[in-house]
Write a protein that holds these residues in place. Sequence first.
Motif, PDB file in Angstrom:
ATOM      1  N   CYS B  25     -24.384   5.402  -5.874  1.00  0.00           N
ATOM      2  CA  CYS B  25     -24.613   4.037  -5.421  1.00  0.00           C
ATOM      3  C   CYS B  25     -23.760   3.057  -6.218  1.00  0.00           C
ATOM      4  CB  CYS B  25     -26.081   3.649  -5.590  1.00  0.00           C
ATOM      5  SG  CYS B  25     -27.226   4.714  -4.691  1.00  0.00           S
ATOM      6  N   THR B  27     -23.983  -0.521  -6.120  1.00  0.00           N
ATOM      7  CA  THR B  27     -24.867  -1.464  -5.444  1.00  0.00           C
ATOM      8  C   THR B  27     -25.142  -2.679  -6.297  1.00  0.00           C
ATOM      9  OG1 THR B  27     -26.857  -1.641  -4.076  1.00  0.00           O
ATOM     10  CG2 THR B  27     -27.079  -0.436  -6.154  1.00  0.00           C
ATOM     11  N   VAL B  31     -31.116  -4.834  -6.910  1.00  0.00           N
ATOM     12  CA  VAL B  31     -31.865  -3.703  -6.349  1.00  0.00           C
ATOM     13  C   VAL B  31     -31.515  -2.369  -6.991  1.00  0.00           C
ATOM     14  CG1 VAL B  31     -32.029  -4.904  -4.138  1.00  0.00           C
ATOM     15  CG2 VAL B  31     -30.197  -3.233  -4.501  1.00  0.00           C
ATOM     16  N   THR B  32     -30.747  -2.368  -8.063  1.00  0.00           N
ATOM     17  CA  THR B  32     -30.333  -1.098  -8.659  1.00  0.00           C
ATOM     18  C   THR B  32     -31.533  -0.226  -8.980  1.00  0.00           C
ATOM     19  OG1 THR B  32     -28.567  -2.362  -9.714  1.00  0.00           O
ATOM     20  CG2 THR B  32     -28.855  -0.096 -10.420  1.00  0.00           C
ATOM     21  N   THR B  35     -33.576   0.877  -5.849  1.00  0.00           N
ATOM     22  CA  THR B  35     -32.799   1.844  -5.063  1.00  0.00           C
ATOM     23  C   THR B  35     -32.888   3.230  -5.694  1.00  0.00           C
ATOM     24  OG1 THR B  35     -31.287   0.111  -4.334  1.00  0.00           O
ATOM     25  CG2 THR B  35     -30.497   2.377  -4.189  1.00  0.00           C
ATOM     26  N   THR B  38     -36.334   4.600  -5.123  1.00  0.00           N
ATOM     27  CA  THR B  38     -36.526   4.981  -3.722  1.00  0.00           C
ATOM     28  C   THR B  38     -35.896   6.344  -3.455  1.00  0.00           C
ATOM     29  OG1 THR B  38     -36.585   2.655  -3.055  1.00  0.00           O
ATOM     30  CG2 THR B  38     -36.115   4.267  -1.338  1.00  0.00           C
ATOM     31  N   ASN B  68     -22.585  -1.188  -1.597  1.00  0.00           N
ATOM     32  CA  ASN B  68     -23.351  -2.386  -1.237  1.00  0.00           C
ATOM     33  C   ASN B  68     -22.708  -3.571  -1.951  1.00  0.00           C
ATOM     34  OD1 ASN B  68     -25.352  -4.484  -2.089  1.00  0.00           O
ATOM     35  ND2 ASN B  68     -26.748  -3.329  -0.767  1.00  0.00           N
ATOM     36  N   GLY B 196     -34.637  -5.276  -1.982  1.00  0.00           N
ATOM     37  CA  GLY B 196     -34.312  -3.883  -1.735  1.00  0.00           C
ATOM     38  C   GLY B 196     -34.823  -3.364  -0.419  1.00  0.00           C
ATOM     39  N   CYS B 199     -31.531  -3.076   1.244  1.00  0.00           N
ATOM     40  CA  CYS B 199     -30.496  -2.431   0.425  1.00  0.00           C
ATOM     41  C   CYS B 199     -30.829  -0.977   0.113  1.00  0.00           C
ATOM     42  CB  CYS B 199     -30.297  -3.209  -0.875  1.00  0.00           C
ATOM     43  SG  CYS B 199     -29.664  -4.882  -0.616  1.00  0.00           S
ATOM     44  N   ALA B 200     -32.084  -0.691  -0.207  1.00  0.00           N
ATOM     45  CA  ALA B 200     -32.448   0.685  -0.549  1.00  0.00           C
ATOM     46  C   ALA B 200     -32.346   1.591   0.677  1.00  0.00           C
ATOM     47  CB  ALA B 200     -33.858   0.739  -1.137  1.00  0.00           C
ATOM     48  N   ALA B 203     -29.070   3.327   0.759  1.00  0.00           N
ATOM     49  CA  ALA B 203     -28.991   4.526  -0.080  1.00  0.00           C
ATOM     50  C   ALA B 203     -29.712   5.695   0.573  1.00  0.00           C
ATOM     51  CB  ALA B 203     -29.590   4.231  -1.459  1.00  0.00           C
ATOM     52  N   TYR B 226     -38.031   5.659   6.516  1.00  0.00           N
ATOM     53  CA  TYR B 226     -38.194   4.497   5.637  1.00  0.00           C
ATOM     54  C   TYR B 226     -39.232   3.518   6.185  1.00  0.00           C
ATOM     55  CZ  TYR B 226     -36.284   0.887   2.459  1.00  0.00           C
ATOM     56  OH  TYR B 226     -36.094  -0.059   1.471  1.00  0.00           O
TER      57      TYR B 226
END
Lengths: 299, 299, 299
Positions: B25, B27, B31-32, B35, B38, B68, B196, B199-200, B203, B226
């Motif tokens: 990622c 990103t 949201v690191t 993510t 997740t 991202n 996220g 964003c997640a 991933a 998801y």
Amino acid sequence: MSIDPARHSAELLNLVREATPLVQCITNKVVTNVTANTLLALGAAPAMVDIRGEAGVFAGIASGLLVNLGTPTEEQRDAAREAVPSANAAGTPWVLDPVAVGVLPVRTALAHELLAGRPTVIRGNASEIMALAGAGAGGRGVDASDATDSAADAAAHLAATHGSVVAVSGPVDLITDGRRIARVANGDPLLTLVTGGGCALGAVTAAFLAASDDPFAGAVAATLVYTVAAEIAAADPGGVGTVGPGTFAPRFLDALAQLTAEQVVERARVRVTTVDASGVAGEVTGIDAADAAAALVRS
Amino acid sequence: MSIDPARHSAELLNLVREATPLVQCITNKVVTNVTANTLLALGAAPAMVDIRGEAGVFAGIASGLLVNLGTPTEEQRDAAREAVPSANAAGTPWVLDPVAVGVLPVRTALAHELLAGRPTVIRGNASEIMALAGAGAGGRGVDASDATDSAADAAAHLAATHGSVVAVSGPVDLITDGRRIARVANGDPLLTLVTGGGCALGAVTAAFLAASDDPFAGAVAATLVYTVAAEIAAADPGGVGTVGPGTFAPRFLDALAQLTAEQVVERARVRVTTVDASGVAGEVTGIDAADAAAALVRS
Amino acid sequence: MSIDPARHSAELLNLVREATPLVQCITNKVVTNVTANTLLALGAAPAMVDIRGEAGVFAGIASGLLVNLGTPTEEQRDAAREAVPSANAAGTPWVLDPVAVGVLPVRTALAHELLAGRPTVIRGNASEIMALAGAGAGGRGVDASDATDSAADAAAHLAATHGSVVAVSGPVDLITDGRRIARVANGDPLLTLVTGGGCALGAVTAAFLAASDDPFAGAVAATLVYTVAAEIAAADPGGVGTVGPGTFAPRFLDALAQLTAEQVVERARVRVTTVDASGVAGEVTGIDAADAAAALVRS
């Protein structure tokens, strides 16, 4: 006309939720996520635009801007230098949070540079506010080792010299614009045991500035809403067990998202006083009742 | 043969968990953490390798890659420029999430540059997909101000011109490869109140691409898994109180970690249609039933 | 005199809480927030000072330092190069966490460069410790693909050549200074399903080093306190439902914040053995009972 600060704060909360202000955050890497989630829970829209070539553009369209110096990378420092003049040119209110200023050289130099941009609000703990005003040794960087009230003089000095509202976090939060002083006694010690307890308040303040013509009233409302939500989160309403710092953090976001204007009014422990020309404080009941006294101070 | 998209997605979930794909990622800083958590909850292995000199090396051994553009620092931009050609050379599927493209100049330029690398999947909200395709004004950057369906044409255009699957987040998620369109109606509004939420998913999509030869089926499965997990998390199964955005986030990770193939099939609200050469949509029941129609489109 | 390692660890926990050590973290972007929150829950004070021009200054006043190589940006690499000599000059104990070393070139080079600064503690999973010692292939970067015990030789070698305590995470954690080996069997598999499960332990270790003259005892105490808190968090004391990785994370912080010295002693599953000159392990009961054997090893 005197406006009750609790009721006025509750009204501003409703205004924030209606307007969904776009809050640009140039903030530290520890609290980026929690700051964004706090703004979302409040009803604002976070935008962590903190790179060169974009920070200035965005500050011109954002509703409010936070510059937090917690972990100021080289790219973020340049972003702050872009964003502040752009915000000022566009009339975007902005908040400076001088994390650990006085202790560390890079951020201290940057904080003083940014001060020249006359922040709408300066927010910090007592150590930071005293260090920024040139008083005190600055503490150990991240914790508040001075009592809030000992920073009152420093806050008043900063407010007077930079035309800023100054907000000092502590067991009792103090907010002043030099002529009015608000003390907010809400909150919970758990706020000091989670990251972002102070930093996210800076972003919330930027959101309220977008909803209030009076930055003092906006900063008071932000502090009150934030600390009332913290109290509710710490109170363990579901009764599922002792609340520690880990479970407090998600509960706080829930409480902020579900907070009603009525809860703000009922729980508020806020007091606004004025400072007359001789420096003597006189109690008042309303958030703008200081207008007469202000004339004395400013003349 | 026609494959039921819900059952196929459930099978891909099992495949992901068996394979533990290594998902690189690059990103944004907001949201690191979420993510990575997740991906772990899904059963994949996150690797946030996003520095110069390593991003390209790693893209050659990763199972999937996410780029991202949420907070694209200079170092991350160079990392993306290293990673994309390396992923393509190694056959590593990759996802482009063009956060806030169209609004901000640096990421917009980078997004168009990376598009030339023909992403396996492009994932965004309606504003972003429309901005990337050259339609619409791009919204305010981070929130979805266009309805998903208004982005359908833009998605189809991007899919056709770049050979990518395009996934558009919204109340109903839309995924298309230009000849098939899936609409996933699962999900919960709380996903838009936590960072996220979108964003997640990028991933997670990269993880499913590693388990599916058909990127369209992979993107549909990622979205379905998801959003079904989000529904379960929002449903308050433990009955401990109202779920707000704060408590939703950890519940979502729990729900994703504990999600069964059966739950995916039972709860799925997914519909796949085809687009014939004249642009008229015809409903189909299976995720690969479009093969015949596809011949018309592609010829 | 022989000191029971469980009781000694419990005493060190009390010392940490009394001293509130200031722990500087130069760590990766995935775990910055959870690391800071973990230190706060423990009773330490986190300070993520990781920029050029400040990292060295701060390492001179910090109580402990963590250098974690998870996402080493260029600025962080320079910060680490500033901080390590400054920490050594000031006598500040420091921990090196060589995340994914052996797999990726930039961090691998940096890890070997920093090793010359003789870390007080080196902490990693088996793959990382073996890669750092020059054994094994280094795994896939972020997950532990070697059993802890297979890394025992590599750990002993690193300890001997760099004068460091080496801590290897795994189902059973192994800590050695070359003459003593502790094995800690506490913990829970959920620690491997959340980000920071290992990385935050590096910061906790730095906090305990500040409270202990014996780095081996400090590293053992950190591991024991951390893994006992994880067990408690996973045990679902409130009985509100199955604990998944999402709800485990905040519970872990609660458990760490509320952990008592008695709980550490009661739950500890720790065993300390010595290594004699011939490499044969002999069991002992106390954390410093190895003094006699050590004379053999060191002579």
